[in-house]
Design an enzyme around this catalytic site. Structure first.
Site, PDB file in Angstrom:
ATOM      1  N   LYS A 155     -29.538   2.775  22.386  1.00 30.40           N
ATOM      2  CA  LYS A 155     -30.051   2.017  21.574  1.00 30.40           C
ATOM      3  C   LYS A 155     -31.129   2.685  20.679  1.00 30.40           C
ATOM      4  O   LYS A 155     -31.987   3.101  21.145  1.00 30.40           O
ATOM      5  CB  LYS A 155     -30.803   0.609  22.130  1.00 30.40           C
ATOM      6  CG  LYS A 155     -30.076  -0.157  22.582  1.00 30.40           C
ATOM      7  CD  LYS A 155     -30.815  -1.415  23.303  1.00 30.40           C
ATOM      8  CE  LYS A 155     -30.446  -1.935  24.482  1.00 30.40           C
ATOM      9  NZ  LYS A 155     -31.273  -3.171  25.027  1.00 30.40           N
ATOM     10  N   ASP A 194       2.258   0.445   7.847  1.00 31.12           N
ATOM     11  CA  ASP A 194       2.278  -0.385   9.100  1.00 31.12           C
ATOM     12  C   ASP A 194       3.414  -0.239   9.824  1.00 31.12           C
ATOM     13  O   ASP A 194       3.208  -0.640  10.894  1.00 31.12           O
ATOM     14  CB  ASP A 194       1.814  -1.601   8.718  1.00 31.12           C
ATOM     15  CG  ASP A 194       0.039  -1.790   8.252  1.00 31.12           C
ATOM     16  OD1 ASP A 194      -0.539  -0.815   8.171  1.00 31.12           O
ATOM     17  OD2 ASP A 194      -0.139  -3.038   7.951  1.00 31.12           O
ATOM     18  N   ALA A 202       0.579  -1.309   0.080  1.00 29.29           N
ATOM     19  CA  ALA A 202       0.099   0.086  -0.065  1.00 29.29           C
ATOM     20  C   ALA A 202       0.959   1.326  -0.061  1.00 29.29           C
ATOM     21  O   ALA A 202       0.859   1.979  -0.886  1.00 29.29           O
ATOM     22  CB  ALA A 202      -1.120  -0.173   1.201  1.00 29.29           C
ATOM     23  N   ASN A 239      -1.912   4.277   2.293  1.00 33.35           N
ATOM     24  CA  ASN A 239      -1.948   4.756   1.014  1.00 33.35           C
ATOM     25  C   ASN A 239      -1.756   6.229   1.065  1.00 33.35           C
ATOM     26  O   ASN A 239      -0.909   6.849   0.396  1.00 33.35           O
ATOM     27  CB  ASN A 239      -3.422   4.455   0.487  1.00 33.35           C
ATOM     28  CG  ASN A 239      -3.524   3.121   0.048  1.00 33.35           C
ATOM     29  OD1 ASN A 239      -3.217   3.054  -1.297  1.00 33.35           O
ATOM     30  ND2 ASN A 239      -3.912   2.306   0.819  1.00 33.35           N
ATOM     31  N   CYS A 281      -6.536  -6.471   2.987  1.00 35.30           N
ATOM     32  CA  CYS A 281      -7.763  -6.552   3.522  1.00 35.30           C
ATOM     33  C   CYS A 281      -8.891  -7.429   3.299  1.00 35.30           C
ATOM     34  O   CYS A 281      -9.740  -7.989   3.803  1.00 35.30           O
ATOM     35  CB  CYS A 281      -8.309  -5.102   4.078  1.00 35.30           C
ATOM     36  SG  CYS A 281      -7.056  -3.701   4.652  1.00 35.30           S
ATOM     37  N   ALA A 315      -5.233   0.598   6.316  1.00 35.25           N
ATOM     38  CA  ALA A 315      -4.728   0.740   4.865  1.00 35.25           C
ATOM     39  C   ALA A 315      -4.953   2.035   4.369  1.00 35.25           C
ATOM     40  O   ALA A 315      -3.937   2.450   3.568  1.00 35.25           O
ATOM     41  CB  ALA A 315      -5.772   0.027   4.080  1.00 35.25           C
ATOM     42  N   TRP A 325     -33.875  11.892  14.207  1.00 35.74           N
ATOM     43  CA  TRP A 325     -32.901  12.164  14.870  1.00 35.74           C
ATOM     44  C   TRP A 325     -31.859  10.772  14.715  1.00 35.74           C
ATOM     45  O   TRP A 325     -32.192   9.659  15.200  1.00 35.74           O
ATOM     46  CB  TRP A 325     -33.061  12.311  16.370  1.00 35.74           C
ATOM     47  CG  TRP A 325     -33.584  13.439  16.920  1.00 35.74           C
ATOM     48  CD1 TRP A 325     -35.009  13.537  16.989  1.00 35.74           C
ATOM     49  CD2 TRP A 325     -33.204  14.731  17.087  1.00 35.74           C
ATOM     50  NE1 TRP A 325     -35.379  14.965  17.457  1.00 35.74           N
ATOM     51  CE2 TRP A 325     -34.190  15.605  17.353  1.00 35.74           C
ATOM     52  CE3 TRP A 325     -31.740  15.385  17.008  1.00 35.74           C
ATOM     53  CZ2 TRP A 325     -33.809  16.953  17.500  1.00 35.74           C
ATOM     54  CZ3 TRP A 325     -31.597  16.583  17.364  1.00 35.74           C
ATOM     55  CH2 TRP A 325     -32.630  17.571  17.633  1.00 35.74           C
ATOM     56  N   GLU A 360      11.055  -5.202  -3.046  1.00 33.33           N
ATOM     57  CA  GLU A 360      10.001  -6.052  -2.415  1.00 33.33           C
ATOM     58  C   GLU A 360      10.503  -7.370  -2.031  1.00 33.33           C
ATOM     59  O   GLU A 360      10.947  -8.030  -2.994  1.00 33.33           O
ATOM     60  CB  GLU A 360       8.699  -5.903  -3.235  1.00 33.33           C
ATOM     61  CG  GLU A 360       7.739  -6.883  -2.773  1.00 33.33           C
ATOM     62  CD  GLU A 360       7.108  -6.950  -1.429  1.00 33.33           C
ATOM     63  OE1 GLU A 360       7.043  -5.754  -0.773  1.00 33.33           O
ATOM     64  OE2 GLU A 360       6.952  -7.961  -0.839  1.00 33.33           O
TER      65      GLU A 360
END
Lengths: 446, 446
Positions: free
Chosen positions: A359, A281, A10, A303, A42, A299, A432, A32
């Site tokens: 709730k 990361d 990324a 990026n 992900c 992620a 609401w 790499e």
């Protein structure tokens, strides 16, 4: 100028592409260590869930495209093992067994993280797996078929563990989950965490929180996970207790480390050596709400960090404000979301937090198909400042949390947030919004 | 103190309940001209869609509960027809044919709006309906069954028209829609409006934009809508071309009117007479982005306004910041959302707007079930300030728009918004949220 990037996922590939786009004359090299670049890590659990999907459909852009179309010198199978900041050289070994050295003017360390491997007997047995990269994904997917896996023991109960749990259940595989801690999602209000727990149990998952893991043993047909007061058997064991940053060679080169051994960077993503950047990361970040350094590997930030480094290396002088800790995941039919600080985080950061749990319905009064949305919201009693929110529900959670994220970027008070003109239509929520109701309730505690 | 409220729906009953809760000793009187209070008007199309649902399931709280449990003097069937600001008296007639007078110390006008009735022959025929209140809903729902309605002509193509279109199609009724204007949703970027148009056509709706309506005629079996160059026949005609505020007696009493004849109020919801407040669909509002007065009748603002008036009347001294024009609706399988200013609004307000339109996926790369999200975003070229956004898609639109709404409340620049830590997980979107991608594209134009 030689811009060298260590790590081709990324942050690394975002930086490489953007730098080459802005300054085609720049030499951009990516080192790499694996053979895979630019894939959706992900997406691994969702790919594993689907036997008919090729693992390679997670690859966003193939290595050859970066080389041929974008002119990036992308070297796969190149593992960097040492860094000489004075000589401005990185050194390492290739997959073929050779060695290499590469000089840089500007360096980006985007080495990501790796799965934490607990130090217990049996951790290296062949059917004991972790999931971090696409190679892990291929290995797990093959193992499931080759060994005709019917039951998996998952060690850990974080995002990846839960996503993998759903993936395996979707393939009809029995799942038992175990971890030392007592609460399923310890960062979550207990009432919300219990909703997730109920969902897992409703989907036939056996949960064993509160058991330390002692060892993993091979049995004739599979594995035994021996825990404190419990033994769980399975055809495969998945270890998903979190990740740690790949920062050892950075530390050895004298770069400053930060929270959780991540590489310390400033708002321009510069490490303690101003010619060396770190992103993704492996690097830390500024938390806008706590005002402190943090390490949350995600992620989008990787990026965005890659882009910012490319901009800085090509002379645009970009600073990133930081993160607010927004994260979402799906587990079976539940959406789970968080942003900002938990009550515990808030206390650590010196706030005096108050929290509410509300709730609400997912649709307007009387609208068919209503389900419950559980929201918690936290604010600082002294200043009224909004500090964070968490939500769990069957719908309308994953994107709703972003309203709070933007409010946190603006250091809004709960009162300010609660006065926002949020959307309403009967199929999508009550008049609401659940978050406004949470805010209205929270104001009574301030 | 006598607090008198004219109108017993969203703003009126919110104010009455909150005032009585804060100051139980206050005399709170509500004068409502119909027999219905406190129902979800926005839910009417969804109730009409479902033959098995009772219309009364839209009622949130029954009149008797307000009287018995909350101690509100709620007088239904009381129509206010005149207001004497000097004597502080309202006067009107009752449903039984009597008259009444009521003295007030503080007055709230929450009379809402009514459907616009175009001045054309045939507008008062029995099968020519409008939908504004629950009585209209009952009338339409009965008419559909009694007359065994197979085809409806809808005049107008706004939110209510589109929601009713979906409701009627859901009952297997043919729908033709006609209006004078050329574009389906004239406030929307044409490319986005065309997506909505496609969805209507895919659901068998006949659309006739660009035809002025001349008259409605009774035929033997139903109605003929005679338009410029077109005749449409149906068993029922629904007129849904918008609403106007019920502000005539306020004007006659000398109160200042504003945009679209709405009652002008300050940030404390006070009219030009400081003992008289107005809230809900009859009152204007401050638009935070344009900085100007506007009139956008929406449910959340009505409820919030009612609360703010109650707070002010009971001595709390509340000011509302205003609205940013957030609105969402569903039409068949599409979610449609907007917030902030359109390009045309922005020009009128003195900005120099730039706009982008981006198409993104609704889920991560490779994730199954991906659909397209169409987003447009507008900013001011001179300052970089974010001005508004619109979205259309099959999922992930209705709540996503709130992130932009909160950004508008904070006068964020596009750059600031695009640096926000928004949520990401593969089932819910790409790594770069559609709104972040829109922002990234828009920055190139600034």
């Amino acid at each position: 100028m030689d811009f060298v990037i260590i790590g081709g996922d990324a942050a690394g590939m975002s930086a490489a592409s953007r730098a080459k786009r802005s300054k085609p004359e720049m030499n951009v090299t990516v080192l790499e260590m694996t053979n895979d670049v630019s894939y959706s890590a992900c997406g691994l659990p969702y790919n594993i869930a689907a036997p008919e999907r090729e693992m390679d459909d997670l690859i966003v852009r193939k290595a050859q495209v970066f080389r041929d179309k974008q002119g990036i010198d992308l070297l796969t199978g190149h593992r960097v093992e040492a860094l000489d900041c004075d000589a401005k050289i990185v050194k390492g070994t290739t997959a073929e067994g050779g060695t290499f050295e590469k000089k840089y003017d500007k360096l980006l360390i985007a080495t990501g993280g790796r799965s934490i491997k607990p130090d217990i007997p049996g951790i290296d047995l062949p059917g004991v797996m972790a999931l971090k990269n696409i190679a892990d994904g291929r290995r797990i997917k093959s193992f499931l078929i080759e060994k005709n896996v019917k039951k998996v023991v998952i060690i850990g109960m974080g995002y990846i563990a839960l996503e993998m749990c759903e993936a395996l259940r979707g393939r009809g595989i029995e799942v038992a989950m175990v971890k030392p801690g007592k609460q399923l999602l310890p960062w979550m209000s207990e009432e919300l965490s219990d909703v997730v727990k109920g969902e897992l149990e409703d989907n036939g998952v056996s949960l064993y929180p509160g058991h330390a893991i002692e060892k993993i043993e091979e049995t004739g047909s599979g594995y035994n996970v021996v825990c404190d007061g419990l033994e769980l058997s399975g055809d495969m064991v998945l270890v998903a207790i979190g990740i740690i940053p790949n920062s050892e060679f950075a530390r050895d080169a004298g770069l400053e480390l930060s929270v959780g051994n991540s590489i310390s960077v400033d708002t321009g993503l510069r490490t303690s050596d101003s010619d060396i950047y770190a992103a993704g990361d492996c690097a830390d970040a500024h938390h806008i709400v706590s005002g402190q350094k943090t390490w949350i590997p995600l992620a989008l930030w990787a990026n965005r960090g890659g882009w910012a480094v490319a901009d800085n290396v090509t002379g645009k002088d970009v600073e990133l404000q930081g993160i607010v800790g927004t994260a979402i995941f799906k587990v079976f039919d539940l959406e789970v979301a968080r942003t900002g600080l938990t009550v515990a985080d808030a206390e650590k950061a010196g706030f005096e937090p108050a929290e509410v749990m509300v709730k609400t319905r997912s649709k307007a009064h009387g609208h068919p198909g209503n389900t419950t949305i559980f929201s918690s919201m936290t604010a600082d009693v002294k200043t009224g400042r909004l500090l964070g929110a968490q939500m769990v529900g069957r719908e309308g959670v994953a994107h709703r949390i972003n309203a709070v994220a933007v409010a946190l970027h603006n250091s809004m008070t709960v009162e300010g947030f609660t006065s926002c003109d949020l959307s309403y239509a009967p199929p999508f929520g009550p008049v609401w919004d659940p978050l406004l109701t949470a805010g209205n309730q929270l104001m009574k505690k301030l």
